[in-house]
Design a protein around this motif. Structure first.
Motif, short mmCIF file in Angstrom:
data_model
loop_
_atom_site.label_atom_id
_atom_site.label_comp_id
_atom_site.label_asym_id
_atom_site.label_seq_id
_atom_site.Cartn_x
_atom_site.Cartn_y
_atom_site.Cartn_z
N VAL A 52 0.84 -1.20 0.00
CA VAL A 52 0.00 0.00 0.00
C VAL A 52 0.88 1.25 0.00
CG1 VAL A 52 -1.74 1.32 1.28
CG2 VAL A 52 -1.88 -1.19 1.19
N ASP A 53 0.64 2.15 -0.95
CA ASP A 53 1.36 3.42 -0.98
C ASP A 53 0.77 4.35 0.08
OD1 ASP A 53 3.15 4.26 -3.76
OD2 ASP A 53 2.20 2.29 -3.62
N TYR A 54 1.63 4.96 0.87
CA TYR A 54 1.17 5.72 2.05
C TYR A 54 1.61 7.18 1.95
CZ TYR A 54 0.92 7.28 6.93
OH TYR A 54 0.65 7.98 8.07
N LEU A 55 0.71 8.08 2.35
CA LEU A 55 1.03 9.52 2.40
C LEU A 55 0.41 10.14 3.64
CD1 LEU A 55 2.10 12.17 1.06
CD2 LEU A 55 -0.16 12.37 -0.02
N PHE A 56 1.21 10.90 4.38
CA PHE A 56 0.72 11.67 5.52
C PHE A 56 0.73 13.15 5.14
CE2 PHE A 56 1.87 13.79 9.70
CZ PHE A 56 0.55 13.86 10.12
N LEU A 57 -0.44 13.81 5.24
CA LEU A 57 -0.55 15.20 4.81
C LEU A 57 -0.17 16.21 5.88
CD1 LEU A 57 -3.94 15.04 2.83
CD2 LEU A 57 -1.60 14.95 1.91
N ASN A 58 -0.28 15.80 7.16
CA ASN A 58 -0.01 16.72 8.26
C ASN A 58 -0.85 17.99 8.14
OD1 ASN A 58 1.22 17.39 10.68
ND2 ASN A 58 2.97 18.39 9.71
N LYS A 59 -2.12 17.78 7.89
CA LYS A 59 -3.07 18.89 7.71
C LYS A 59 -3.27 19.63 9.02
CE LYS A 59 -7.92 19.46 6.33
NZ LYS A 59 -9.17 18.70 6.19
N LYS A 60 -3.20 20.95 8.99
CA LYS A 60 -3.26 21.77 10.21
C LYS A 60 -4.60 22.47 10.41
CE LYS A 60 1.11 21.05 11.22
NZ LYS A 60 1.51 20.22 12.38
N ALA A 61 -5.38 22.62 9.33
CA ALA A 61 -6.65 23.34 9.43
C ALA A 61 -7.60 22.80 8.37
CB ALA A 61 -6.42 24.84 9.23
N SER A 62 -8.88 23.18 8.46
CA SER A 62 -9.86 22.71 7.49
C SER A 62 -9.46 23.11 6.07
CB SER A 62 -11.25 23.27 7.82
OG SER A 62 -11.69 22.77 9.06
N PHE A 63 -9.00 24.36 5.92
CA PHE A 63 -8.53 24.83 4.62
C PHE A 63 -7.00 24.95 4.67
CE2 PHE A 63 -12.90 26.30 4.88
CZ PHE A 63 -13.40 25.98 3.63
N ASP A 64 -6.34 23.83 4.48
CA ASP A 64 -4.88 23.79 4.47
C ASP A 64 -4.45 23.59 3.02
OD1 ASP A 64 -2.17 23.04 4.59
OD2 ASP A 64 -2.40 22.25 6.61
N LEU A 65 -4.06 24.68 2.37
CA LEU A 65 -3.76 24.62 0.94
C LEU A 65 -2.53 23.77 0.65
CD1 LEU A 65 -4.55 28.28 -0.15
CD2 LEU A 65 -5.97 26.24 -0.36
N TRP A 66 -1.55 23.80 1.56
CA TRP A 66 -0.35 23.01 1.35
C TRP A 66 -0.68 21.51 1.39
CZ3 TRP A 66 3.89 22.20 -0.86
CH2 TRP A 66 4.86 21.31 -0.38
N ALA A 67 -1.52 21.09 2.36
CA ALA A 67 -1.93 19.69 2.45
C ALA A 67 -2.74 19.30 1.21
CB ALA A 67 -2.75 19.46 3.72
N LEU A 68 -3.62 20.18 0.77
CA LEU A 68 -4.43 19.90 -0.42
C LEU A 68 -3.54 19.76 -1.65
CD1 LEU A 68 -7.24 19.58 -1.65
CD2 LEU A 68 -7.32 22.07 -1.94
N TRP A 69 -2.52 20.61 -1.76
CA TRP A 69 -1.60 20.54 -2.89
C TRP A 69 -0.82 19.23 -2.89
CZ3 TRP A 69 -0.94 22.79 -7.39
CH2 TRP A 69 0.27 22.60 -8.07
N ARG A 70 -0.39 18.77 -1.72
CA ARG A 70 0.33 17.50 -1.61
C ARG A 70 -0.58 16.33 -2.00
NH1 ARG A 70 2.75 15.96 3.62
NH2 ARG A 70 4.01 14.59 2.31
#
Length: 363
Positions: A52-70
């Motif tokens: 399984v390919d795994y990714l952790f976004l480390n999202k900090k807020a509901s609208f976290d543009l950096w996490a969304l971009w990743r």
């Protein structure tokens, strides 16, 4: 086919376990299976299949543009076609849909308070779900609710499932208190709907008749008012040597191998994964009749199912199992057969894949 699961965390919980179970089960069935964790990593990462390919976004807020971009980068790089979003991770899936409109979205509703759906907020779901191609639910009440309240037509009931391989690979252990052969286990996070207060009342009564039997409460301690009240009552009722709290434990196999009877005292459930785990380890059960419990457990056939408000019958049923070892073995074996026949990854994933091919892939 290329599918990823999205979940907010990998802390121990039913929805989290199912996200891992789906990712693992699909790894041998499709071209690409991935798991994305948005907010918090946790112990369940250890159970993830190496395929399984795994990714952790480390999202900090509901609208976290950096996490969304990743997330977008991961989806495009791996040519992901379908996003399977579990529980509240539907929101980041919705945001992704806005910038990757060709990707199909599925929402998996694990809502555990299905006995109290009249109190559930719907406005956000009604806004977002038109962007989703399908909804998976864990009991029939949620399916009806999706149709009647959300007016969503393409919903599918799929039971939760367990995989024996996940437990065979455990490399940690936990030593339970109490006497071998006289332990009653309750696998449930410390939440109001799990109704641990009933466990304490049962323990208080059993202390007078069967003082050598002990209760073992395994589940996340959120360090909140509910958990504090549970701990205070254990002390106030003199139950410190009858009721033991363990917080989250990943070594479920070790816990169940040391346990004799499994119980669930919940006021509300979807389809509790704990019940399937009890069956997988051949534990006789006494459980409240909520959610899809009665579709798994048939009274006096493979377990004991008690009406929610019948505390005395719950106690009597528990004593019945305590006093009859042959009945415990019989019910445990039959529940194992039920789980093996209907609640394994093979049977559930087959229905899942057929539904996707029929209603999602070419939508």
């Amino acid at each position: 086919m290329r599918i990823i699961q999205i979940i907010d965390s990998l802390e121990i919980g039913g929805a989290e376990r199912m996200a891992v179970n789906y990712a693992n089960a699909l790894a041998d069935e499709i071209d690409f299976s991935g798991l994305v964790v948005s907010r918090k990593e946790g112990a369940l990462q250890e159970q993830l299949n190496e395929k399984v390919d795994y990714l952790f976004l480390n999202k900090k807020a509901s609208f976290d543009l950096w996490a969304l971009w990743r997330l977008r980068k991961f989806v495009l790089k791996n040519q992901v076609a379908i996003i399977h979003a579990h529980s509240t991770s539907f929101f980041i899936a919705f945001l992704l849909k806005l910038i990757c409109p060709s990707v199909k979205m599925i929402w998996h509703d694990h809502y555990g308070n299905s006995e109290f759906l009249d109190k559930r907020s719907v406005w956000l779901l009604k806004t977002i779900l038109p962007f989703f191609a399908g909804v998976i639910v864990v009991n029939q009440k949620l399916k009806n609710w999706a149709s009647n309240e959300l007016h969503f037509s393409n919903s599918l009931y799929l039971p939760n499932f367990v995989s024996e391989q996940n437990y065979n690979n455990e490399n940690k252990t936990t030593i339970l208190h109490g006497i071998d052969g006289k332990r009653i286990v309750c696998l449930a996070n410390l939440r109001f709907q799990k109704n641990h207060f009933l466990v304490l009342r049962l323990a208080e009564k059993l202390l007078k008749t069967n003082p050598d039997w002990t209760f073992h409460l395994v589940g996340k301690d959120f360090q909140d008012e509910y958990a504090t009240t549970i701990k205070n009552q254990i002390t106030d009722k003199g139950l410190s040597e009858q009721v033991y709290l363990y917080d989250s434990i990943t070594a479920i196999a070790a816990v169940l191998e040391q346990s004799t009877i499994g119980i669930l005292t919940s006021q509300s459930e979807g389809l509790p994964l704990a019940l399937l785990e009890y069956g997988l380890f051949k534990k006789p059960v006494v459980v409240t009749n909520v959610g899809e419990v009665a579709t798994v457990v048939t009274q006096d056939v493979n377990g004991l199912v008690i009406a929610l408000d019948n505390e005395q019958l719950f106690l009597d049923s528990l004593v019945k199992l305590i006093n009859d070892e042959s009945l415990r073995v019989q019910l445990g074996n039959r529940l194992y057969q039920t789980i093996n026949d209907k609640y394994t990854g093979e049977s559930v994933v087959e229905h899942y894949m057929n539904w996707i091919k029929r209603t999602i892939k070419n939508e």
